[in-house]
Write an enzyme that holds these catalytic residues in place. Structure first.
Site, short mmCIF file in Angstrom:
data_model
loop_
_atom_site.label_atom_id
_atom_site.label_comp_id
_atom_site.label_asym_id
_atom_site.label_seq_id
_atom_site.Cartn_x
_atom_site.Cartn_y
_atom_site.Cartn_z
N ASP A 1 0.42 4.04 4.50
CA ASP A 1 -0.47 2.89 4.24
C ASP A 1 -0.50 1.94 5.44
O ASP A 1 -0.36 0.73 5.30
CB ASP A 1 -0.02 2.14 2.98
CG ASP A 1 -1.12 1.22 2.45
OD1 ASP A 1 -2.30 1.42 2.80
OD2 ASP A 1 -0.80 0.29 1.67
N SER B 1 5.37 -7.47 -7.06
CA SER B 1 6.53 -8.26 -6.64
C SER B 1 6.09 -9.62 -6.13
O SER B 1 4.91 -9.84 -5.84
CB SER B 1 7.31 -7.54 -5.54
OG SER B 1 6.55 -7.50 -4.35
#
Length: 453
Positions: A177, A56
């Site tokens: 994460d 993205s």
């Protein structure tokens, strides 16, 4: 085993890395964006590029409906990225709607809107977030990898624990994460700062300053323009035309610079890092620091049984490396590794392969050396990859000699603060238990005395 996720971006939203490649502007790839473009029937006007990830790009935009700025994440249009984005949206909507009064709610980045945009390269999922500042990685760099002041780290630790507790206990979500790049600094007066420091006013981007306008006038006067080029042999009329042409070129360049519409040699708009602290290393500038956990692109539901590879290498927990089913406790391991890095500027675990063993071998060995041989039998023998690391007696196959050390000694060697190391060790140790079933939860550690000391 050391691979990245199919979907989550591995670059910070506010990236200072090289820009994305031109090759990915194709069917299934990025959407071509230019400064001044609008999205969602003109509601969002693009003003700056904030960064990019492998899946993205992220842009500063002005929301004309709510009359405020926002960050718009535009995902590649390939089906797998679209599906990943839709899964992320479902997680973000759960976060946004579960409990607005929870203390942890304020420490997770919030989704404000989402929509689809038709482009020449396909249909792109777009997500709209609040504008946040730099990442904790930027702060680590700002303090020259020598450690962030302890008072700041305690504030960060307290707030991230609140955010994780909200994700885990109230939303049933595992981040998977957690790392410095994915924790961003909240800017309470973002509109004022965008105007004063970046000269971005509402839907338009203004020239840099009054002084800049004066400079522009001086720079476009005839002597300053024409003295930089060879005008020998030109008539008065030719000089006049040349002056007009050069003036137009300078104005275009200045407009481009003021709007952040910088492009590299491939014509890709360059990212503009929103450093809201102006590079300040004064601890007082961060006295009231507020942070938010960001990038839920790899997050998953706690109700799902998962054993796939998660977490960025340096923050990866032992159960993940061994292929066990992991839980929300993996986030706590990552948090401890991140806090050590914030305090010291160094990785707690930085595994390296050799001709005799793999990076994963070294990683497990470093964990055992630090925390002792406390891996439970289920992790040594019953996981998908257990046989790659341990023999039937539970000893490591490829690394025979371990050099044991304790966390207190490691902190003493690397930590430059003036904190009480005994208390700090007691705070980190429960999050670094090799047996994830015995590892601390966010709720159980958030009131630890080290945070209050």
């Amino acid at each position: 085993m050391d691979s990245d996720s199919d979907y989550s971006d591995c670059h910070s939203i506010y990236s200072d890395d090289d820009e994305e490649g031109l090759d990915d502007y194709k069917q299934g790839g990025y959407h071509r964006v230019l400064i001044g473009d609008t999205l969602q029937d003109g509601r969002y006007k693009i003003q700056l590029k904030l960064g990019w990830g492998h899946f993205s790009t992220v842009w500063l935009a002005y929301d004309s409906k709510l009359e405020r700025h926002c960050a718009v994440k535009i995902v590649k249009s390939a089906r797998r990225f679209t599906q990943g984005a839709k899964e992320e949206i479902s997680l973000l909507e759960k976060i946004h709607s579960t409990n607005i009064d929870s203390p942890g709610y304020q420490h997770v980045a919030q989704l404000l809107d989402h929509f689809e945009h038709e482009g020449v390269n396909g249909t792109h999922v777009c997500m709209v977030f609040e504008v946040l500042g730099e990442s904790l990685l930027s702060l680590i760099k700002r303090f020259k990898y020598r450690g962030i002041p302890t008072a700041m780290v305690k504030k960060v630790a307290d707030q991230v624990l609140l955010g994780l507790d909200y994700l885990h206990r109230e939303c049933g979500i595992i981040h998977t994460d957690l790392k410095p790049e994915n924790v961003l600094v909240y800017v309470p007066n973002v509109e004022t700062l965008l105007q004063d420091r970046f000269h971005i006013h509402g839907a338009e981007t203004k020239p840099t300053s009054d002084e800049g306008d004066k400079t522009s006038t001086a720079a476009t006067s005839e002597p300053s323009i024409l003295e930089q080029v060879d005008t020998k042999g030109l008539t008065k009329n030719q000089k006049k035309k040349l002056k007009k042409k050069l003036k137009k070129k300078i104005q275009h360049r200045r407009k481009t610079e003021s709007t952040g519409n910088r492009e590299n040699k491939d014509g890709i708009v360059m990212s503009s890092v929103l450093d809201f602290t102006a590079g300040d290393q004064d601890v007082n500038a961060y006295e009231n620091i507020v942070v938010k956990i960001a990038d839920l692109g790899n997050a998953c539901w706690m109700k799902d049984e998962c054993n796939h590879l998660i977490q960025t290498r340096e923050y990866r927990s032992p159960e993940v490396i061994l292929g066990a089913n992991w839980t929300e406790k993996a986030d706590l391991w990552s948090l401890a590794c991140m806090l050590f890095e914030l305090m010291t500027g160094e990785f707690l675990f930085d595994p390296r392969p050799s001709s005799k063993y793999s990076k994963d071998d070294d990683h497990i060995a470093q964990m055992v050396e630090l925390m002792g041989d406390t891996l439970p039998p289920r992790l040594k023998h019953d996981c998908e990859f257990s046989h790659e690391f341990f023999n039937k007696d539970g000893n490591m196959l490829h690394i025979k000699k371990l050099r044991y050390r304790n966390l207190h000694d490691v902190l003493e060697e690397t930590y430059r603060g003036e904190d009480k190391l005994d208390l700090l060790t007691q705070f980190l140790t429960p999050m670094l238990q090799l047996d994830d079933e015995k590892r601390a939860s966010a709720a159980s550690i958030m009131n630890h005395p080290w945070l209050q000391d």
